[in-house]
Scaffold this motif. Structure first.
Motif, PDB file in Angstrom:
ATOM      1  N   ALA B  75       0.835  -1.204   0.000  1.00 15.81           N
ATOM      2  CA  ALA B  75       0.000   0.000   0.000  1.00 15.81           C
ATOM      3  C   ALA B  75       0.871   1.256   0.000  1.00 15.81           C
ATOM      4  N   GLU B  76       1.950   1.227   0.795  1.00 14.23           N
ATOM      5  CA  GLU B  76       2.833   2.402   0.844  1.00 14.23           C
ATOM      6  C   GLU B  76       3.565   2.602  -0.479  1.00 14.23           C
ATOM      7  N   HIS B  77       3.989   1.490  -1.065  1.00  8.61           N
ATOM      8  CA  HIS B  77       4.660   1.555  -2.354  1.00  8.61           C
ATOM      9  C   HIS B  77       3.724   2.187  -3.392  1.00  8.61           C
ATOM     10  N   TYR B  78       2.462   1.759  -3.378  1.00  8.20           N
ATOM     11  CA  TYR B  78       1.485   2.318  -4.305  1.00  8.20           C
ATOM     12  C   TYR B  78       1.337   3.827  -4.104  1.00  8.20           C
ATOM     13  N   ASP B  79       1.202   4.251  -2.856  1.00  8.27           N
ATOM     14  CA  ASP B  79       1.019   5.687  -2.564  1.00  8.27           C
ATOM     15  C   ASP B  79       2.224   6.511  -3.018  1.00  8.27           C
ATOM     16  N   GLN B  80       3.416   5.977  -2.758  1.00  7.40           N
ATOM     17  CA  GLN B  80       4.635   6.681  -3.178  1.00  7.40           C
ATOM     18  C   GLN B  80       4.686   6.839  -4.686  1.00  7.40           C
ATOM     19  N   GLU B  81       4.413   5.731  -5.390  1.00  2.24           N
ATOM     20  CA  GLU B  81       4.480   5.767  -6.855  1.00  2.24           C
ATOM     21  C   GLU B  81       3.404   6.682  -7.414  1.00  2.24           C
ATOM     22  N   ARG B  82       2.242   6.701  -6.755  1.00  6.06           N
ATOM     23  CA  ARG B  82       1.156   7.553  -7.232  1.00  6.06           C
ATOM     24  C   ARG B  82       1.531   9.027  -7.055  1.00  6.06           C
ATOM     25  N   ALA B  83       2.124   9.354  -5.924  1.00  6.24           N
ATOM     26  CA  ALA B  83       2.545  10.738  -5.690  1.00  6.24           C
ATOM     27  C   ALA B  83       3.577  11.147  -6.745  1.00  6.24           C
ATOM     28  N   ARG B  84       4.470  10.219  -7.082  1.00  8.52           N
ATOM     29  CA  ARG B  84       5.479  10.516  -8.087  1.00  8.52           C
ATOM     30  C   ARG B  84       4.851  10.755  -9.456  1.00  8.52           C
ATOM     31  N   GLU B  85       3.899   9.894  -9.819  1.00  2.00           N
ATOM     32  CA  GLU B  85       3.221  10.085 -11.105  1.00  2.00           C
ATOM     33  C   GLU B  85       2.480  11.421 -11.124  1.00  2.00           C
ATOM     34  N   GLN B  86       1.840  11.779 -10.015  1.00  2.00           N
ATOM     35  CA  GLN B  86       1.104  13.058  -9.969  1.00  2.00           C
ATOM     36  C   GLN B  86       2.037  14.245 -10.191  1.00  2.00           C
ATOM     37  N   ARG B  87       3.219  14.148  -9.562  1.00  2.00           N
ATOM     38  CA  ARG B  87       4.219  15.201  -9.756  1.00  2.00           C
ATOM     39  C   ARG B  87       4.645  15.271 -11.215  1.00  2.00           C
ATOM     40  N   GLU B  88       4.934  14.091 -11.783  1.00  2.00           N
ATOM     41  CA  GLU B  88       5.457  14.059 -13.155  1.00  2.00           C
ATOM     42  C   GLU B  88       4.439  14.538 -14.174  1.00  2.00           C
ATOM     43  N   VAL B  89       3.175  14.157 -13.958  1.00  2.00           N
ATOM     44  CA  VAL B  89       2.120  14.587 -14.875  1.00  2.00           C
ATOM     45  C   VAL B  89       2.010  16.102 -14.859  1.00  2.00           C
ATOM     46  N   LYS B  90       2.248  16.707 -13.681  1.00  2.00           N
ATOM     47  CA  LYS B  90       2.158  18.165 -13.573  1.00  2.00           C
ATOM     48  C   LYS B  90       3.429  18.842 -14.089  1.00  2.00           C
ATOM     49  N   GLU B  91       4.596  18.280 -13.707  1.00  2.00           N
ATOM     50  CA  GLU B  91       5.850  18.978 -13.998  1.00  2.00           C
ATOM     51  C   GLU B  91       6.436  18.681 -15.369  1.00  2.00           C
ATOM     52  N   ILE B  92       6.342  17.426 -15.813  1.00  2.00           N
ATOM     53  CA  ILE B  92       6.913  17.093 -17.129  1.00  2.00           C
ATOM     54  C   ILE B  92       5.867  16.388 -17.999  1.00  2.00           C
ATOM     55  N   PRO B  93       4.748  17.078 -18.291  1.00  2.00           N
ATOM     56  CA  PRO B  93       3.660  16.431 -19.040  1.00  2.00           C
ATOM     57  C   PRO B  93       4.091  15.888 -20.404  1.00  2.00           C
ATOM     58  N   GLU B  94       4.998  16.587 -21.113  1.00  2.00           N
ATOM     59  CA  GLU B  94       5.409  16.109 -22.442  1.00  2.00           C
ATOM     60  C   GLU B  94       6.091  14.741 -22.318  1.00  2.00           C
ATOM     61  N   GLU B  95       6.952  14.633 -21.317  1.00  2.00           N
ATOM     62  CA  GLU B  95       7.663  13.382 -21.073  1.00  2.00           C
ATOM     63  C   GLU B  95       6.661  12.245 -20.773  1.00  2.00           C
ATOM     64  N   GLU B  96       5.675  12.558 -19.961  1.00  2.00           N
ATOM     65  CA  GLU B  96       4.669  11.554 -19.593  1.00  2.00           C
ATOM     66  C   GLU B  96       3.796  11.176 -20.784  1.00  2.00           C
ATOM     67  N   MET B  97       3.492  12.166 -21.632  1.00  2.00           N
ATOM     68  CA  MET B  97       2.723  11.862 -22.841  1.00  2.00           C
ATOM     69  C   MET B  97       3.509  10.905 -23.730  1.00  2.00           C
ATOM     70  N   ALA B  98       4.803  11.145 -23.826  1.00  2.00           N
ATOM     71  CA  ALA B  98       5.653  10.267 -24.630  1.00  2.00           C
ATOM     72  C   ALA B  98       5.683   8.859 -24.025  1.00  2.00           C
ATOM     73  N   GLU B  99       5.647   8.783 -22.696  1.00  2.00           N
ATOM     74  CA  GLU B  99       5.639   7.463 -22.044  1.00  2.00           C
ATOM     75  C   GLU B  99       4.380   6.680 -22.389  1.00  2.00           C
ATOM     76  N   VAL B 100       3.239   7.370 -22.425  1.00  2.00           N
ATOM     77  CA  VAL B 100       1.997   6.685 -22.797  1.00  2.00           C
ATOM     78  C   VAL B 100       2.123   6.103 -24.204  1.00  2.00           C
ATOM     79  N   SER B 101       2.612   6.922 -25.151  1.00  2.00           N
ATOM     80  CA  SER B 101       2.758   6.398 -26.519  1.00  2.00           C
ATOM     81  C   SER B 101       3.705   5.211 -26.551  1.00  2.00           C
ATOM     82  N   ARG B 102       4.784   5.302 -25.775  1.00  2.00           N
ATOM     83  CA  ARG B 102       5.770   4.210 -25.799  1.00  2.00           C
ATOM     84  C   ARG B 102       5.182   2.899 -25.282  1.00  2.00           C
TER      85      ARG B 102
END
Lengths: 231, 231
Positions: B75-102
């Motif tokens: 559960a803690e691992h999930y929360d940590q990873e989710r917080a990281r994804e939330q940060r990345e989606v906000k801070e580096i959206p282009e990078e995250e968009m590229a990850e979805v395509s990949r």
């Protein structure tokens, strides 16, 4: 995809580490607690060692064979589900196409927006099946060598872990002194093991260290008190 | 999505069943094997029962607390990873968009074909994060009540399973007769348990039945022979 590759690598190394963790945390804990319990009931260290070794044999076989069958069961389950998806992709492609769109609708993606993707998948049936396995069913392809490796790793780690708490009884030939030294040596080993485990699994090492020591200590204390009460 | 819902339901019921299976298969096997081993070394049934109960205490605590900490760690691992994804989606959206395509390129879907989907996700950041958690990282949201339930279920099943092989020693007060009846009763219990387990997990019931009986029998035989040799 550096990050996905990184994560998959992490999980692969993780399988071996996880098997060592599974085997060794129980191997350090249960024979330690059992020997502590027996030393609350008998003075004869030979009996404590016999009991401890019998536990190691039983525990390592139960865990190792259990791990083998679990891994083989996972692999068979994957193959069955894959065969089913292959059949469905061939026999009811429209239904399967609708399922792909439905997977994405949960994320607010309309059927129209996912249509080009669904279209692309239908042109590559094998990739489509792989896609359904992972994204509809959430199943990862199993590693064929995993069952045997997993069994051997779990059982071996259990044996190695279990010999730690028993050796003081063998060396000292005295139940009371054996218990004291066994507790010191095993709690130290649990602490080191927990610390390293924490580094591998991403838990804070000091917290992981205290957790493994508390589990081992509680199990041993419970076994000792129970044995004292009824012996 | 009847099928997805069906599968998720299957996995939720599966958690409870899996915990019972984990606890009971070891609970029936290890105390049985340990008692068999001890009966190869001593005649005093009181000692066999003390050893068996000490094992049940140790094993149920080790497995139950282990299950609790594993579920909490997930559960803690999930929360940590989710917080990281939330940060990345906000801070580096282009990078995250590229990850979805990949993610989709592995399935032969071009960046152009997945573009409408990627576009739709960027308009709903929470859905996007959920999407990344499941499809990039392969992580399922944990059930918050799972850690405690899991611990109690595993430990309780271990205790229930472990009392089965010990009761004949208590009832008969004779190590040899106790061993014989314990083996009969426990192998029968392992067979029934394996059969039911097979029905729940999708393995053929008769095969699952023979597997649990073989594991229990092998573990007990190994413990008995080992104890005989060194006692």
């Amino acid at each position: 995809m550096p990050r996905i590759r990184h994560i998959e690598k992490h999980f692969t190394a993780g399988n071996f580490v996880r098997d060592v963790v599974i085997g060794m945390s129980d191997g350090l804990t249960v024979p330690f607690a059992l020997a502590a319990g027996l030393s609350g009931a008998v003075q004869d260290t030979r009996l404590i060692v016999v009991g401890g070794l019998a536990e190691i044999a039983a525990g390592s076989i139960a865990m190792g064979l259990g791990g083998y069958l679990a891994a083989r069961g996972d692999a068979e389950h994957y193959d069955q589900e894959r065969a089913r998806e292959q059949r469905e992709v061939k026999e009811i492609p429209e239904e399967e196409m609708a399922e792909v769109s439905r997977v994405f609708q949960d994320y607010g993606i309309t059927a129209e927006q996912s249509a080009p993707m669904v279209e692309a998948l239908t042109r590559r049936p094998e990739a489509w099946v792989d896609f359904m396995m992972r994204y509809e069913l959430g199943l990862e392809p199993p590693d064929p060598t995993r069952a045997v490796t997993s069994a051997a790793t779990i059982a071996g780690s259990y044996v190695v872990g279990g010999l730690v708490p028993l050796s003081p009884y063998v060396a000292l030939g005295n139940a009371r002194a054996g218990l004291v030294i066994s507790a010191i040596v095993t709690l130290a080993a649990l602490g080191i093991f927990g610390y390293i485990k924490g580094r591998f699994t991403g838990t804070r090492p000091l917290r992981s260290m205290s957790q493994t020591m508390v589990i081992g200590g509680l199990a041993a204390a419970a076994a000792f008190v129970l044995a004292k009460l009824i012996a």
